[in-house]
Write a protein that holds these residues in place. Structure first.
Motif, PDB file in Angstrom:
ATOM      1  N   ASN A 211     -19.988  54.940  14.247  1.00  0.00           N
ATOM      2  CA  ASN A 211     -18.907  55.009  13.261  1.00  0.00           C
ATOM      3  C   ASN A 211     -17.515  54.879  13.868  1.00  0.00           C
TER       4      ASN A 211
ATOM      5  N   ALA B 157     -16.022  51.000  10.668  1.00  0.00           N
ATOM      6  CA  ALA B 157     -15.085  50.625   9.611  1.00  0.00           C
ATOM      7  C   ALA B 157     -14.426  49.270   9.846  1.00  0.00           C
TER       8      ALA B 157
ATOM      9  N   SER C 274     -13.699  59.726  14.913  1.00  0.00           N
ATOM     10  CA  SER C 274     -14.968  60.012  14.244  1.00  0.00           C
ATOM     11  C   SER C 274     -15.427  61.407  14.664  1.00  0.00           C
TER      12      SER C 274
ATOM     13  N   ALA D  65     -17.893  65.004   9.906  1.00  0.00           N
ATOM     14  CA  ALA D  65     -17.777  64.008   8.849  1.00  0.00           C
ATOM     15  C   ALA D  65     -19.121  63.378   8.512  1.00  0.00           C
ATOM     16  N   LEU D  66     -20.024  63.325   9.494  1.00  0.00           N
ATOM     17  CA  LEU D  66     -21.339  62.732   9.249  1.00  0.00           C
ATOM     18  C   LEU D  66     -22.120  63.521   8.209  1.00  0.00           C
ATOM     19  N   ARG D  67     -21.873  64.819   8.132  1.00  0.00           N
ATOM     20  CA  ARG D  67     -22.626  65.672   7.225  1.00  0.00           C
ATOM     21  C   ARG D  67     -22.036  65.677   5.811  1.00  0.00           C
ATOM     22  N   THR D  68     -20.792  65.261   5.680  1.00  0.00           N
ATOM     23  CA  THR D  68     -20.135  65.358   4.380  1.00  0.00           C
ATOM     24  C   THR D  68     -19.773  64.020   3.752  1.00  0.00           C
ATOM     25  N   ASN D  69     -19.709  62.946   4.563  1.00  0.00           N
ATOM     26  CA  ASN D  69     -19.297  61.649   4.050  1.00  0.00           C
ATOM     27  C   ASN D  69     -20.512  60.725   3.901  1.00  0.00           C
ATOM     28  N   PRO D  70     -20.928  60.447   2.679  1.00  0.00           N
ATOM     29  CA  PRO D  70     -22.123  59.597   2.485  1.00  0.00           C
ATOM     30  C   PRO D  70     -21.892  58.134   2.814  1.00  0.00           C
ATOM     31  N   ASP D  71     -20.657  57.735   2.992  1.00  0.00           N
ATOM     32  CA  ASP D  71     -20.348  56.336   3.263  1.00  0.00           C
ATOM     33  C   ASP D  71     -20.484  55.970   4.740  1.00  0.00           C
ATOM     34  N   LEU D  72     -20.651  56.960   5.597  1.00  0.00           N
ATOM     35  CA  LEU D  72     -20.764  56.668   7.024  1.00  0.00           C
ATOM     36  C   LEU D  72     -22.159  56.176   7.381  1.00  0.00           C
TER      37      LEU D  72
END
Length: 382
Positions: free
Chosen positions: A54, A58, A370, A374-381
């Motif tokens: 990640n 992006a 990164s 954020a990996l646990r909360t952002n489904p777009d990653l």
């Protein structure tokens, strides 16, 4: 209709623009390739590997625009170069494209299943997608410096007389490994800026230090090979920078050491190899001192210097021939028509600033480290 720029000037402008596009590719998609090559070695858990992915997730798709632009520029501005190189290096190009095709598939499918074997397979696919193009691009540059085994007939049809394995010579392997170390260094510097502080940064720093040292050694070794090896071509007849594009009208012969001649004619060109060494040293110092901005700036400057060194050393050659020097392609004898170059320049002046502005805006909006949180909360990653 008389055009506002003469043919010679347009050829020089497009030669410079081609260099800019190649440098743009190395600076942007270069750290994507470097991060991919580093992935299995700097990240050990699934969470760590997702975080590494990640750091480029992006922007990697947008960065590939520079690769497309570079290929398009060669096709439109230097059609003979495109025809000879892409047909002659067909199998090498196939390897590169196959590796690059793996990247988007790996990015999209890696996290679709929780299977450890499934994710490990795609992680190594990302490694192949980063390492193979970096190596083959460098090997290709080495073969350009050596001269490609092609000839042209009187109708300007090209005949390639080499093989895939023939591309891998001692000098071309030096160039290939230099390309790998250059992009691995750039990728390590990028992880220093974008990855969460912790073990990933530490591992990337260690590998980056090794890559910087190896890069300095390989760049110096390549320079010695150019100076004392059987490399170099020179135009021995009259040069008409504004003449028709016909390689058969240019008198060329192989001259060992000729790739260094431009540094005597134009002393300012020495800045290119100096930047290659100074940038790598700056990146090394930045890694040792844990200064992420210095590391990234140094790796960027080094890439600019190394790529510029090749272009400036060879000028005005773009693709010399090792089997028939007379068939060598130069800035003056292999370009598109005067009108084509002018129309393309107008289009470039209009649209390239838009591409640059949009790219800068994207990086500004998506800037930041990164993190595993954020990996646990952002489904777009990824």
């Amino acid at each position: 209709m008389e055009l506002p720029l003469d043919y010679e000037t347009l050829r020089l402008i497009w030669w410079g623009l081609l260099g800019v596009l190649l440098i743009g590719f190395a600076l942007t998609d270069g750290f994507d390739l470097g991060v991919g090559a580093l992935l299995p070695f700097v990240a050990r858990t699934d969470e760590e590997r997702r975080m590494v992915i990640n750091t480029v997730g992006a922007t990697w798709e947008g960065n590939q625009v520079w690769f497309v632009l570079g290929g398009g520029a060669i096709f439109a501005a230097w059609p003979l170069v495109y025809a000879v190189s892409f047909s002659g290096f067909y199998l090498a190009m196939f390897l590169v494209l196959a590796a690059l095709i793996l990247r988007p598939v790996a990015f999209k499918y890696r996290s679709k299943r929780p299977s450890r074997a499934w994710r490990s397979f795609w992680d190594w696919a990302l490694f192949v997608g980063g390492f193979v193009p970096a190596l083959v691009f460098g090997v290709a540059v080495g073969n350009v410096l050596l001269g490609a085994p092609f000839r042209l007939d009187n109708d300007l049809r090209s005949f390639y007389e080499g093989s895939l394995l023939g591309l891998f010579t001692p000098f071309s392997l030096i160039c290939g490994l230099l390309s790998v170390t250059m992009l691995v260094l750039h990728g390590a510097a990028w992880l220093g800026v974008k990855a969460e502080r912790g073990p990933i940064q530490a591992r990337a720093r260690t590998i980056g230090i090794i890559a910087a040292v190896l890069g300095l050694v390989l760049f110096a070794a390549g320079g010695l090979f150019v100076a004392f090896g059987p490399l170099g071509f020179a135009i021995t007849g009259a040069i008409d920078p504004g003449g028709a594009s016909n390689p058969m009208r240019t008198a060329v012969e192989a001259q060992p050491g000729a790739w260094l001649a431009n540094y005597s004619r134009y002393p300012w060109m020495i800045t290119a190899p100096v930047l290659g060494f100074v940038g790598a040293l700056a990146a090394l110092v930045g890694l040792l001192r844990r200064s992420e901005p210095l590391s990234l700036a140094g790796s960027s400057v080094s890439a600019i210097g190394i790529i510029s060194t090749v272009g400036l050393s060879m000028f005005p050659f773009i693709l010399p021939s090792s089997v028939d020097a007379q068939s060598s392609l130069t800035v003056w004898n292999a370009s598109s028509s005067h009108t084509t170059l002018f129309i393309m320049l107008v289009v470039t002046v209009i649209f390239l600033p838009m591409v640059l502005a949009y790219t800068a805006w994207v990086y500004r909006v998506l800037w930041g480290r990164s993190s595993t949180a954020a990996l646990r909360t952002n489904p777009d990653l990824y």
